[in-house]
Design a protein around this motif. Structure first.
Motif, PDB file in Angstrom:
ATOM      1  N   TYR A 150     -11.695   2.938  -4.590  1.00 39.13           N
ATOM      2  CA  TYR A 150     -11.907   1.821  -3.661  1.00 39.13           C
ATOM      3  C   TYR A 150     -11.421   2.130  -2.248  1.00 39.13           C
ATOM      4  O   TYR A 150     -11.968   1.605  -1.272  1.00 39.13           O
ATOM      5  N   THR A 151     -10.435   3.006  -2.094  1.00 40.56           N
ATOM      6  CA  THR A 151      -9.970   3.333  -0.738  1.00 40.56           C
ATOM      7  C   THR A 151     -10.929   4.255   0.003  1.00 40.56           C
ATOM      8  O   THR A 151     -10.748   4.513   1.192  1.00 40.56           O
ATOM      9  N   TYR A 156     -12.265   1.237   4.906  1.00 42.69           N
ATOM     10  CA  TYR A 156     -11.284   0.521   4.075  1.00 42.69           C
ATOM     11  C   TYR A 156      -9.971   0.303   4.810  1.00 42.69           C
ATOM     12  O   TYR A 156      -9.417  -0.805   4.819  1.00 42.69           O
ATOM     13  N   LYS A 161      -7.336  -4.404   1.655  1.00 40.00           N
ATOM     14  CA  LYS A 161      -7.148  -5.591   0.827  1.00 40.00           C
ATOM     15  C   LYS A 161      -5.730  -5.579   0.246  1.00 40.00           C
ATOM     16  O   LYS A 161      -5.113  -4.530   0.121  1.00 40.00           O
ATOM     17  N   ASN A 167      -9.650  -5.461  -4.243  1.00 37.04           N
ATOM     18  CA  ASN A 167      -9.903  -4.019  -4.245  1.00 37.04           C
ATOM     19  C   ASN A 167     -10.928  -3.645  -5.304  1.00 37.04           C
ATOM     20  O   ASN A 167     -11.820  -2.834  -5.066  1.00 37.04           O
ATOM     21  N   THR A 189      -8.557   3.590  -7.965  1.00 35.48           N
ATOM     22  CA  THR A 189      -9.058   2.546  -8.858  1.00 35.48           C
ATOM     23  C   THR A 189      -8.549   2.753 -10.284  1.00 35.48           C
ATOM     24  O   THR A 189      -8.297   1.784 -11.005  1.00 35.48           O
TER      25      THR A 189
END
Length: 345
Positions: A150-151, A156, A161, A167, A189
């Protein structure tokens, strides 16, 4: 004759290519490498400031000696507060070591299984995460799941988040990066999902388990789940080149002092952190050292067996081109050389 000419042309081409490549070398890294090695760790910490770091903390635990603490630069640049070797620092991915230990202990207790799948523990993600019924806990611990990071989603870090759900939403319904266990790709993640699984199985926040089974066992009083409940003045400021503000109030997970991390890392490596059978489980799933990065904060935590020494390094300045990531590595390697030289003298 033609053969000799061809060799000369090839040699000249290689020389020109080498010269041309020098124009693309980040000279700040070269300079950091070639400087004469200082006589002491403190001098090396001071030198880090010349490479663009606002502050640095170094903790050294040599077996048979009291731990040594070093700091240079600023704890808070705006208020001109000098760097404090006992300050709290954002651990970023160093926290994965604590998560992996917690997973190990839950596996040893029979409350988790490394062979069970994401679908077994979080069935609501079937159809939302590719291959959820084939991705095991072990694959997630080892970053072999194929779940997107997710990053790595666009921009991002411009507005990160704060909640796990936010996320997770960034990667739901996205295609897998590869089939489970067919490749390796670092993905935050994986550890977000491991935290969710632990919360569910424990019926309480997993950090409470980390507190009880890891921190209390080692009598660590300066390791925290987040900024909540922490005196913000105890947190070292963090700076990102080109960003005008201090980043210390951004919530980015665990914090700890360098000493707490050092005590944890030695116990991890010498096995005193584990009960019977746990060290074998841990060795089969994860590593014994780590680095961390979030905007404003970089960390390196390693145990050096050849000199029986734990060295923790925190630097509180990051940059868009990641030069400071490489510079931190160079500074760290030079500190290890200084310690080895002293050991041999």
């Amino acid at each position: 004759m033609k053969k000799k000419q061809t060799k000369r042309v090839l040699k000249l081409t290689l020389i020109l290519a080498s010269i041309a490549s020098l124009f693309f070398v980040p000279w700040i890294l070269v300079w950091a490498w070639i400087l004469p090695l200082p006589d002491s760790v403190q001098e090396q910490a001071n030198e880090a400031l010349d490479h663009g770091f606002e502050g640095i903390i170094v903790y050294v635990d040599e077996a048979g000696k009291p731990p040594a603490f070093y700091a240079a630069g600023w704890h808070n640049r705006e208020d001109k507060i000098p760097a404090n070797p006992h300050a709290l620092f954002k651990l970023a991915s160093l926290s994965k070591l604590y998560t992996a230990v917690a997973i190990t202990k839950l596996v040893a207790d029979g409350r988790l299984s490394l062979d069970k799948t994401l679908a077994d523990y979080l069935p609501e993600l079937v159809g939302r995460i590719d291959n959820a019924d084939a991705i095991t806990l072990k694959m997630m611990v080892q970053h072999r799941s194929g779940i997107p990071n997710y990053t790595d989603t666009p921009n991002y870090w411009a507005a990160p988040k704060e909640s796990n759900q936010e996320n997770l939403e960034l990667i739901l319904d996205k295609p897998a990066n590869f089939r489970p266990d067919q490749d390796y790709e670092y993905s935050n993640t994986n550890y977000l999902l491991l935290a969710e699984i632990m919360d569910k199985v424990l019926g309480s926040p997993h950090f409470q388990f980390i507190q009880e089974k890891i921190l209390n066992r080692l009598q660590l009083k300066n390791t925290f789940a987040s900024l909540d409940g922490v005196n913000i003045d105890d947190v070292m400021s963090g700076y990102h080149v080109g960003h005008p503000y201090d980043l210390k109030t951004d919530k980015q997970g665990m914090l700890a002092s360098a000493e707490d991390v050092g005590i944890f890392l030695r116990a991890l490596n010498d096995g005193s952190l584990f009960d019977a059978g746990e060290k074998d489980i841990y060795s089969s799933i994860y590593e014994y050292e780590h680095k961390g990065w979030v905007p404003g904060y970089q960390s390196i935590a390693k145990y050096h067996k050849d000199i029986d020494t734990v060295v923790i390094q925190f630097t509180n300045t990051t940059d868009p081109k990641l030069y400071n990531w490489n510079l931190a590595d160079i500074i760290y390697s030079r500190i290890i050389k200084i310690l080895k030289r002293k050991k041999d003298s």
